[in-house]
Scaffold this motif. Structure first.
Motif, PDB file in Angstrom:
ATOM      1  N   ARG A   1      -7.251  14.709  -1.077  1.00 34.91           N
ATOM      2  CA  ARG A   1      -5.932  14.412  -1.675  1.00 34.91           C
ATOM      3  C   ARG A   1      -5.223  15.735  -2.009  1.00 34.91           C
ATOM      4  O   ARG A   1      -4.037  15.883  -1.764  1.00 34.91           O
TER       5      ARG A   1
ATOM      6  N   HIS B   1      -5.622  -0.725   9.020  1.00 34.18           N
ATOM      7  CA  HIS B   1      -5.433  -0.808   7.561  1.00 34.18           C
ATOM      8  C   HIS B   1      -4.296  -1.772   7.177  1.00 34.18           C
ATOM      9  O   HIS B   1      -4.373  -2.461   6.178  1.00 34.18           O
TER      10      HIS B   1
ATOM     11  N   GLY C   1       0.827  -1.212   0.000  1.00 37.74           N
ATOM     12  CA  GLY C   1       0.000   0.000   0.000  1.00 37.74           C
ATOM     13  C   GLY C   1       0.859   1.259   0.000  1.00 37.74           C
ATOM     14  O   GLY C   1       2.095   1.209   0.037  1.00 37.74           O
ATOM     15  N   PHE C   2       0.171   2.396  -0.018  1.00 37.33           N
ATOM     16  CA  PHE C   2       0.805   3.727  -0.033  1.00 37.33           C
ATOM     17  C   PHE C   2       0.925   4.251   1.379  1.00 37.33           C
ATOM     18  O   PHE C   2      -0.049   4.114   2.138  1.00 37.33           O
TER      19      PHE C   2
ATOM     20  N   LEU D   1      -3.725   8.326  -7.286  1.00 38.75           N
ATOM     21  CA  LEU D   1      -4.823   7.776  -6.484  1.00 38.75           C
ATOM     22  C   LEU D   1      -6.105   8.574  -6.738  1.00 38.75           C
ATOM     23  O   LEU D   1      -7.194   8.007  -6.872  1.00 38.75           O
TER      24      LEU D   1
ATOM     25  N   MET E   1      -1.197   9.525   8.553  1.00 37.06           N
ATOM     26  CA  MET E   1      -1.550   8.151   8.181  1.00 37.06           C
ATOM     27  C   MET E   1      -1.313   7.117   9.260  1.00 37.06           C
ATOM     28  O   MET E   1      -2.045   6.117   9.330  1.00 37.06           O
TER      29      MET E   1
ATOM     30  N   SER F   1      -4.764  -2.227  -0.466  1.00 41.52           N
ATOM     31  CA  SER F   1      -5.146  -0.830  -0.694  1.00 41.52           C
ATOM     32  C   SER F   1      -4.670  -0.360  -2.071  1.00 41.52           C
ATOM     33  O   SER F   1      -5.159  -0.870  -3.073  1.00 41.52           O
ATOM     34  N   LEU F   2      -3.675   0.540  -2.167  1.00 46.61           N
ATOM     35  CA  LEU F   2      -3.139   0.913  -3.478  1.00 46.61           C
ATOM     36  C   LEU F   2      -2.784  -0.347  -4.279  1.00 46.61           C
ATOM     37  O   LEU F   2      -3.081  -0.443  -5.482  1.00 46.61           O
TER      38      LEU F   2
HETATM   39  C1  MLT Z   1      -3.091   2.835   0.745  1.00 41.24           C
HETATM   40  O1  MLT Z   1      -2.969   2.286   1.839  1.00 41.24           O
HETATM   41  O2  MLT Z   1      -2.561   2.369  -0.262  1.00 41.24           O
HETATM   42  C2  MLT Z   1      -3.868   4.128   0.673  1.00 41.24           C
HETATM   43  O3  MLT Z   1      -4.518   4.343   1.865  1.00 41.24           O
HETATM   44  C3  MLT Z   1      -4.823   4.093  -0.462  1.00 41.24           C
HETATM   45  C4  MLT Z   1      -5.702   5.299  -0.517  1.00 41.24           C
HETATM   46  O4  MLT Z   1      -5.405   6.313   0.129  1.00 41.24           O
HETATM   47  O5  MLT Z   1      -6.712   5.253  -1.231  1.00 41.24           O
END
Ligand code: MLT
Length: 260
Positions: free
Chosen positions: A125, A237, A20-21, A183, A144, A87-88
């Protein structure tokens, strides 16, 4: 453009895992050994703009990420792989399925969704991008981390929490901005879901504030190849990292059901 950097472990059927991001392939540290020991070849790239992979020189679109991953699969001379993403990584896996379904034997969709960003999501974003431009990449970590790990994990597991911070710190401001742009403009994949016929595992952390379990349940219901979504307790997450001991048996049972 440069090639993706990756790690691999084990031999056998290939399982490609997309992080993920704004993280790195180290996100899969809880899965690498159990999968390799169970007879799988685990391939973990750093997506463009993350970890050791090249930075994006334009918007890091899902199409760009999917192209990168297919190039890696080609480079490794893999015909069909089991493709997982968090996620990403899940958004990229869906885009890759849309473009190259013949290369995918199974999907693992973890803490992810098929919907595009809402107008409000895109606005957020843009605010995050402005905030990174004004105050630096540190704002992303602060915003995050509480969503990636539960309060309990952050209070009681300092080593794991620090590892997540380190992954985030390896992402530059420029790369994070390019990724956020990608995204925000990612396509809605809901029309694809009824056409997904490969076996699919959908799983989510019960305390994931980014992808609530109701989103995962709707995702699983829309995919003919998926069983009901699996909700892993005591995880946010970053469910596979935070709750590897609960997630891994489910992952292995799913994979074994495909490769008896
Ligand atoms: C992720 O974990 O990749 C991000 O939270 C994805 C997102 O922000 O949509």
């Amino acid at each position: 453009m440069g090639q993706l950097r990756f790690s691999e472990r084990g031999t056998g059927t290939a399982v490609v895992l997309l992080h993920g991001f704004p993280l790195t392939r180290a996100m899969w540290s809880g899965q690498v050994e159990p999968l390799a020991e169970a007879g799988y070849r685990v391939v973990m790239p750093d997506l463009r703009g993350h970890g050791e992979s090249p930075a994006p020189d334009e918007v890091a679109s899902m199409a760009r990420h999917a192209k990168d991953v297919v190039e890696l699969i080609d480079r490794l001379r893999l015909d069909r792989v089991m493709l997982g993403g968090l996620s990403l990584g899940g958004y990229v896996a869906l885009e890759l399925y849309r473009r190259h379904r013949d290369r995918i034997a199974a999907l693992l969709l973890l803490d992810t969704r098929a919907e595009a960003d809402t107008a409000e999501g895109r606005h957020q974003r843009r605010e995050t991008i402005t905030s990174i431009q004004e105050h630096g990449i540190g704002v992303l970590e602060a915003a995050m981390l509480p969503k990636l790990l539960t309060d309990r994990t952050r209070a009681e597991r300092p080593v794991l929490t620090e590892r997540v911070r380190e992954m985030m710190r390896s992402t530059t401001a420029r790369a994070a901005i390019r990724t956020l742009e990608g995204l925000a403009e990612r396509p809605d994949q809901r029309d694809l879901l009824p056409t997904i016929t490969v076996p699919t595992l959908v799983a989510v952390g019960a305390e994931d504030p980014i992808t609530p379990s109701s989103v995962a349940e709707a995702l699983a219901e829309a995919i003919p190849g998926a069983g009901p979504a699996v909700v892993i307790p005591e995880a946010a997450h970053l469910m596979p990292l935070e709750s590897a001991e609960m997630f891994n048996p489910i992952l292995l049972a799913f994979l074994r059901s495909l490769t008896p």
